[in-house]
Scaffold this active site. Structure first.
Site, short mmCIF file in Angstrom:
data_model
loop_
_atom_site.label_atom_id
_atom_site.label_comp_id
_atom_site.label_asym_id
_atom_site.label_seq_id
_atom_site.Cartn_x
_atom_site.Cartn_y
_atom_site.Cartn_z
N LEU A 1 -65.67 -76.76 51.78
CA LEU A 1 -66.99 -76.50 52.36
C LEU A 1 -67.87 -77.74 52.44
O LEU A 1 -68.59 -77.92 53.43
CB LEU A 1 -67.67 -75.38 51.60
N VAL B 1 -69.35 -67.86 51.22
CA VAL B 1 -67.98 -67.87 50.66
C VAL B 1 -67.85 -68.89 49.52
O VAL B 1 -68.69 -69.76 49.33
CB VAL B 1 -66.94 -68.16 51.75
N GLU B 2 -66.74 -68.75 48.78
CA GLU B 2 -66.41 -69.60 47.63
C GLU B 2 -67.56 -69.67 46.62
O GLU B 2 -67.92 -70.73 46.13
CB GLU B 2 -66.01 -71.01 48.10
N GLY B 3 -68.12 -68.52 46.32
CA GLY B 3 -69.26 -68.45 45.41
C GLY B 3 -70.55 -68.44 46.21
O GLY B 3 -71.01 -69.49 46.65
N ARG C 1 -62.83 -76.37 46.09
CA ARG C 1 -64.26 -76.23 46.35
C ARG C 1 -64.93 -77.59 46.49
O ARG C 1 -65.98 -77.71 47.13
CB ARG C 1 -64.91 -75.43 45.21
#
Length: 800
Positions: free
Chosen positions: A338, A456-458, A334
């Site tokens: 992103l 995405v990713e939280g 993470r």
């Protein structure tokens, strides 16, 4: 006299009560300990693993109220090795050249086969895999650089490279796999023989990933002709990137052992396994359609699929350890994926939109010189500078061995949000050109796909309201986690001892931060002493950030004291506290970048505007916490302590914004540093390449154009009236106002300008009735047409 003695006695008693530990422990700490144990909410194993995952890094300094600026400046600035730089200069450039985003998103709906083959052959899918397994073994910073650059070309290209190197099979195998698993899978993943995907999200457990309903039952079954202990797994997953093309599927599910085949524990817990795509019962192949982004993404499912325990990553010993594995590995991915991809989108927006704003003119002036456009360009430039600083510093933390769980959440949320603003501003500047899709549109797809990064990713709402401060308060606070551990200690006596020690250190810490908050507010932080050698033009920011750090630490403690476990439910207040912590981290990264790049004075307007804007946003975050504090009296007191003379900070000035915008609309070393990772085609047949050439031609033509305007004002065109504005150069040449060489310069500029402002159009039915591609037809008679011919009778692109 007796009153004085009484006061002295009371004071001595109070001092003794606090200083004499056995007395303090028995009379104060013990009842507080008992109350705290009752108030402290029960924490599940998954919650504990999530909260304790990763490491605390620079955000811990900001949380504690007195940042050590020497420590920040001592962090080494990440750099590429010669091998990594050569890869950027050659393989990454070639990968970008092989991909045309319009072709990918509108015709192929996938990367071209030649690009897939190249990515696999050159090791793009194995950047994080060590060389002993055939991987590239790149640093986190090199990984970030690659993702940033390919993101300036195509989202499908970026995601296809990003996902295998992020949280997934390779990352989990490296940290937890058995030697047999590593030796089998890692060389295949590094060479692209295997393509990985990792399946976590289900229709019923998205943000609440720990609640996945997918389950496995330990049982006996046949495997390769023998009856063995294995698992019968049922899953239904969605949003799984690379699933449609993967050959090996990472799978997270909840494992149960009702018959006790593995021991006494019935609920084993979340488990991660690696399952070959061709394993009997695995269902893969359909696709999702995420906002015209053509990276591979789709569902996968299986019903009572038997698999041996050896499929578990790390073998049977790691059964039930999947959530811990995921949480410990999440921070690294993470921190890079992103933030890097969104920084790439910001960079290409800054470079191309800035150039376009100089090439495109209205009312006889480049649109980039209008104040309204300047406002958008200012945000584009300053935010791009800041998000790149955040990306670089956070990737550098991973290279230092950190697993910065809170910092990665900050970077994910704020880089994607600022990139969204950058792209939105870019679209506003482009106007009609931005909203007409086609080969000539370099920003439309990014605009469509920005929500993917937000989600995405939280998801960003979750990240802001629950994770940044919720996890940060426990991980970064110097005493809170120790108090929680003490309250949950199985030995009551030892728990009381530990709690007493942490509690009173916490009390002293809170009092110090409260006094510092008031003092720094009263003095405007002007007397903050800085031991670090910092750029004089940035010195005040370090002082102001020290003030904010103390105020934040004090506000956080008061909030936790007043609300206790209720902070978790006061998501808006928690989000604003997280905003304050985040803005301080963003400012720190920007200051670090300015120092690491050698205090480039020409870049200072970018840093000044970005920091000034973040300081104002920090003030707003404090305001939001205080104005909505549940106890109005305490809220009023907090305001007077944090802002004793009122609000000291305002928005960045228009003059500073003008300086920032000016940097984007003309070539310079600053513009090159700001957009250093952009892939810039060297041909005017591509929209970004055309803008680069048109920008140079525009600057060369501007003095000539000024000469023509002066002649027009002087009436030198009398008897030879000007027609269409496009004919002005020819008319000036005919009147002897400009030379033949100047006329050629103007004509060259005009041709490139026309190419830049052109938008695509298509056949009425987009060519579908005749089964043709929907690429616009080339206009042989107009400079700057794009695309390939559709066939006779189709409409050619027209100039805007």
């Amino acid at each position: 006299m007796s009153l004085a003695l009484a006061l002295v006695f009371v004071a001595a008693a109070l001092v003794a009560l606090v200083v004499v530990r056995p007395l303090r422990r028995a009379l104060l700490s013990a009842p507080l300990f008992a109350a705290y144990r009752k108030l402290l909410p029960q924490m599940s194993d998954t919650e504990r693993e999530a909260l304790e995952a990763g490491t605390v890094w620079w955000e811990g300094e900001l949380f504690r109220g007195n940042p050590d600026w020497k420590k920040l400046l001592a962090y080494p600035a990440p750099k590429l090795t010669p091998e990594e730089q050569a890869f950027m200069d050659n393989e990454v450039e070639e990968a970008c050249r092989l991909v045309d985003d319009w072709q990918v998103t509108h015709e192929l709906h996938d990367l071209p086969e030649v690009a897939w083959a190249y990515l696999k052959q050159k090791g793009f899918l194995g950047m994080i895999i060590p060389k002993r397994y055939g991987g590239l073994e790149f640093s986190a910073y090199a990984h970030s650089q690659v993702i940033t650059k390919v993101s300036t070309r195509s989202s499908a290209l970026a995601v296809s490279v990003m996902v295998p190197n992020s949280l997934g099979p390779a990352e989990l195998l490296l940290h937890y796999g058995t030697d047999e698993q590593k030796n089998h899978y890692l060389p295949r993943l590094a060479q692209g023989v295997d393509v990985p995907a990792f399946a976590l999200t289900s229709p019923w457990a998205g943000s609440d990933a720990a609640a996945i309903p997918d389950c496995g039952i330990v049982c006996m079954g046949l495997w390769q002709g023998s009856e063995v202990i294995g698992m019968r797994v049922t899953w239904d997953k969605r949003y799984i990137t690379l699933a449609p093309v993967c050959t090996v599927l990472g799978l997270a599910f909840h494992l149960f052992d009702p018959d006790g085949l593995l021991g006494d524990k019935k609920d084993i817990g979340i488990t991660c396994a690696l399952v070959p795509r061709d394993h009997p019962g695995v269902v893969i192949g359909r696709r999702h359609f995420p906002l015209n982004a053509m990276f591979m993404n789709g569902p996968t499912s299986g019903q009572d699929v038997f698999m041996p325990l050896d499929f578990i990553i790390g073998g049977p010993a790691m059964a039930g350890q999947g959530w811990r594995m995921l949480m410990e590995s999440l921070a690294a991915g993470r921190s890079i994926s992103l933030p890097s991809s969104n920084t790439g989108m910001a960079q290409i927006t800054a470079r191309a939109v800035g150039g376009y704003a100089r090439v495109r003119s209205q009312f006889k002036m480049a649109i980039g010189k209008f104040e309204g456009i300047e406002e958008a360009l200012t945000r584009i430039g300053a935010y791009t500078y800041m998000v790149d600083a955040v990306r670089t510093m956070t990737a550098g933390a991973v290279d230092l061995g950190e697993k910065p769980s809170v910092v990665s959440a900050i970077a994910k949320y704020h880089v994607t949000e600022r990139a969204r603003q950058v792209v939105n501003d870019g679209m506003d500047v482009l106007g009609g050109k931005g909203i007409c899709l086609g080969p000539a549109n370099f920003l439309g797809r990014a605009y469509q796909q920005i929500p993917i990064s937000i989600t995405v990713e939280g998801a960003n709402i979750l990240t802001r309201s629950l994770i940044i401060f919720g996890q940060g308060a426990i991980r970064c606070h110097p005493y809170l986690l120790a108090e929680m551990h003490a309250a949950q200690h199985p030995d009551h006596r030892q728990g009381l001892v530990d709690f007493d020690q942490a509690l009173w250190a916490h009390a002293a810490y809170a009092i110090r931060n409260g006094l510092c908050t008031l003092w720094l507010g009263m003095t405007g932080s002007h007397f903050v002493s800085l031991e670090a050698d910092v750029a004089p033009e940035m010195r005040r920011y370090y002082q102001q950030l020290t003030r904010f750090s103390a105020a934040f630490a004090f506000l956080a403690d008061v909030s936790l004291l007043v609300l206790g476990g209720g902070v978790k439910r006061r998501e808006k207040l928690s989000a604003r506290l997280g905003d304050a912590l985040s803005q301080m981290y963003l400012i720190s990264c920007t200051l670090k970048r300015y120092e690491a790049e050698g205090r480039q004075c020409a870049d200072a307007p970018l840093a000044h505007w970005a920091i000034w804007d973040a300081i104002y946003k920090t003030q707003q975050a404090f305001d939001g916490v205080i104005a909505n504090f549940p106890n109005r009296w305490i809220g009023g007191l907090l305001y007077r302590m944090v802002f004793p003379w009122g609000h000291p900070y305002v928005v960045p000035s228009d003059d500073l914004g003008h300086q920032v915008a000016s940097l984007l609309i003309q070539p310079s070393a600053t513009r090159d540093r700001l957009t250093a990772e952009c892939f810039v085609p060297q041909t005017d047949a591509e929209p970004v390449g055309a803008i680069e050439q048109a920008l140079a031609a525009t600057l060369a033509a501007e003095p000539i154009e000024a000469k023509i305007r002066e002649a027009e004002k002087a009436g030198r065109f009398a008897g030879n009236p000007l027609g269409n504005v496009r004919d002005i150069a020819s008319a000036a040449f005919a009147c002897g106002i400009i030379t033949a060489q100047e006329h050629d310069c103007m004509e060259h500029r005009n041709a490139l300008r026309d190419r830049v402002v052109r938008v695509d159009d298509f056949a009425f039915d987009f060519g579908l009735a005749r089964g043709r591609s929907t690429v616009p037809e080339a206009d042989a008679g107009a400079a700057g047409s794009t695309g390939e011919k559709l066939g006779a009778g189709d409409t050619a692109p027209q100039g805007m």
